[in-house]
Design a protein around this motif. Structure first.
Motif, mmCIF file in Angstrom:
data_model
loop_
_atom_site.group_PDB
_atom_site.id
_atom_site.type_symbol
_atom_site.label_atom_id
_atom_site.label_comp_id
_atom_site.label_asym_id
_atom_site.label_seq_id
_atom_site.Cartn_x
_atom_site.Cartn_y
_atom_site.Cartn_z
ATOM 1 N N ALA A 120 0.827 -1.210 0.000
ATOM 2 C CA ALA A 120 0.000 0.000 0.000
ATOM 3 C C ALA A 120 0.859 1.256 0.000
ATOM 4 N N THR A 121 0.480 2.219 -0.819
ATOM 5 C CA THR A 121 1.176 3.497 -0.869
ATOM 6 C C THR A 121 0.788 4.335 0.344
ATOM 7 N N ASN A 122 1.770 5.000 0.937
ATOM 8 C CA ASN A 122 1.488 5.882 2.063
ATOM 9 C C ASN A 122 0.961 7.203 1.514
ATOM 10 N N THR A 123 -0.346 7.222 1.279
ATOM 11 C CA THR A 123 -0.950 8.394 0.629
ATOM 12 C C THR A 123 -0.826 9.647 1.475
ATOM 13 N N GLU A 124 -0.960 9.518 2.781
ATOM 14 C CA GLU A 124 -0.883 10.697 3.653
ATOM 15 C C GLU A 124 0.494 11.343 3.569
ATOM 16 N N ARG A 125 1.535 10.526 3.477
ATOM 17 C CA ARG A 125 2.897 11.058 3.401
ATOM 18 C C ARG A 125 3.122 11.781 2.072
ATOM 19 N N PHE A 126 2.561 11.251 0.984
ATOM 20 C CA PHE A 126 2.656 11.941 -0.305
ATOM 21 C C PHE A 126 1.912 13.279 -0.246
#
Length: 323
Positions: A120-126
């Motif tokens: 899973a991509t760390n969307t919040e960090r992006f």
């Protein structure tokens, strides 16, 4: 933000102190990066506030020596603010990129270097990286840097927000990143595939989040999505007599905001955030519209239309600040 130094020191203590759960340092790094990016923007705005004072002295009837004596400390303070703002913005960006790099390396470790395992991509960090890059661009605008350099940072910000969008058909979809991605794409004059569907999805998701939380920000995102649509609309010179005037465009956009947050409890600080966001977008467009020597008439005409959008957003911000 007020209390920046104390908050920064507390974060740094959290990062360097041993944490039994091995979780606080990462959270603290994210918080510190966001804090630094916000402070960078705040300092650049303080530097901007000194400009009218410098102009006032420069245009006064004082002697050249008196002018120099008054202007030098103001200019030194202004330069200091910009130096600190640049350093903080760069630090925040470096932190978030470092955290994302760690995530990528951990993905490789967990998958044994194989690319067929889903991680899973760390969307919040992006999203945090996108925000830090956008604030860096704001600092650059206040420093009156070239549009080409600002554009490069905004492109990186838009790409980070795009990575943060997540899956648009999932109920966990957060419209924040998608709206920011589309707004910046519009500022840059770039298109977004299926933008109308994405805008509708953002509004649907924002309304659903508001029904759960009754919070101001999900409510105002419905209007923010309309700003994205406005920015993404192709810029074309129209000869149609029915084309909307600047005032008419402003009235429509203001109505979107009024209807979105009608009867929604909010603080002046929350509403100020919305106004500032519009002013930032207007500032980006203004930089994009700056004339260049030797430009073709077609390019000059296009920039006039870009400038019109900047004027509209600036006027919307002014009207909203009265509410």
């Amino acid at each position: 933000p007020d209390g920046f130094e104390k908050a920064r020191a507390a974060c740094q203590r959290s990062i360097f102190e041993q944490d039994k759960e091995k979780a606080v340092p990462i959270v603290a790094l994210e918080f510190l990066g966001n804090l630094e990016a916000r402070q960078a923007q705040a300092l650049s705005e303080k530097a901007g506030e000194l400009l009218p004072e410098l102009h006032k002295v420069r245009l006064s009837d004082k002697s050249d020596d008196d002018k120099k004596a008054l202007m030098e400390p103001l200019q030194e303070q202004r330069d200091q603010y910009f130096d600190e703002a640049t350093e903080l913005a760069d630090s925040a960006i470096k932190r978030f990129r470092g955290l994302l790099d760690i995530t990528h390396k951990m993905h490789k470790v967990l998958t044994g270097g194989e690319g067929d395992v889903v991680c899973a991509t760390n969307t919040e960090r992006f999203a945090l990286l996108g925000s830090a890059l956008k604030r860096k661009a704001i600092v650059m605008c206040h420093m009156n840097e070239k549009w080409a350099d600002i554009r490069e940072v905004l492109e990186e910000s838009a790409e980070a927000y795009k990575e943060a969008e997540g899956v648009s058909f999932d109920f966990s979809f957060d419209p924040y990143a998608s709206i920011n991605h589309m707004q910046l794409a519009g500022v840059l004059g770039e298109s977004v595939a299926n933008s109308q569907q994405l805008i509708e999805k953002c509004q649907e998701s924002a309304r659903r989040n508001f029904n759960k939380t009754l919070d101001f920000f999900p409510a105002v995102m419905v209007a923010d999505a309309e700003i994205a649509a406005y920015l993404l609309a192709p810029i074309e010179e129209s000869t149609d007599e029915e084309a909307l005037s600047v005032n008419e465009q402003v009235a429509i956009l203001v109505e979107y905001f009024e209807s979105s947050v009608k009867d929604v409890p909010r603080t002046s600080r929350q509403f100020h955030t919305v106004v500032q966001q519009l002013l930032c977008l207007a500032g980006f467009l203004k930089k994009r519209a700056e004339p260049k020597r030797g430009e073709r008439k077609k390019d000059k005409d296009l920039k006039l239309l870009v400038m019109e959008k900047s004027i509209v957003l600036d006027a919307v911000a002014t009207e909203l600040s009265k509410l």
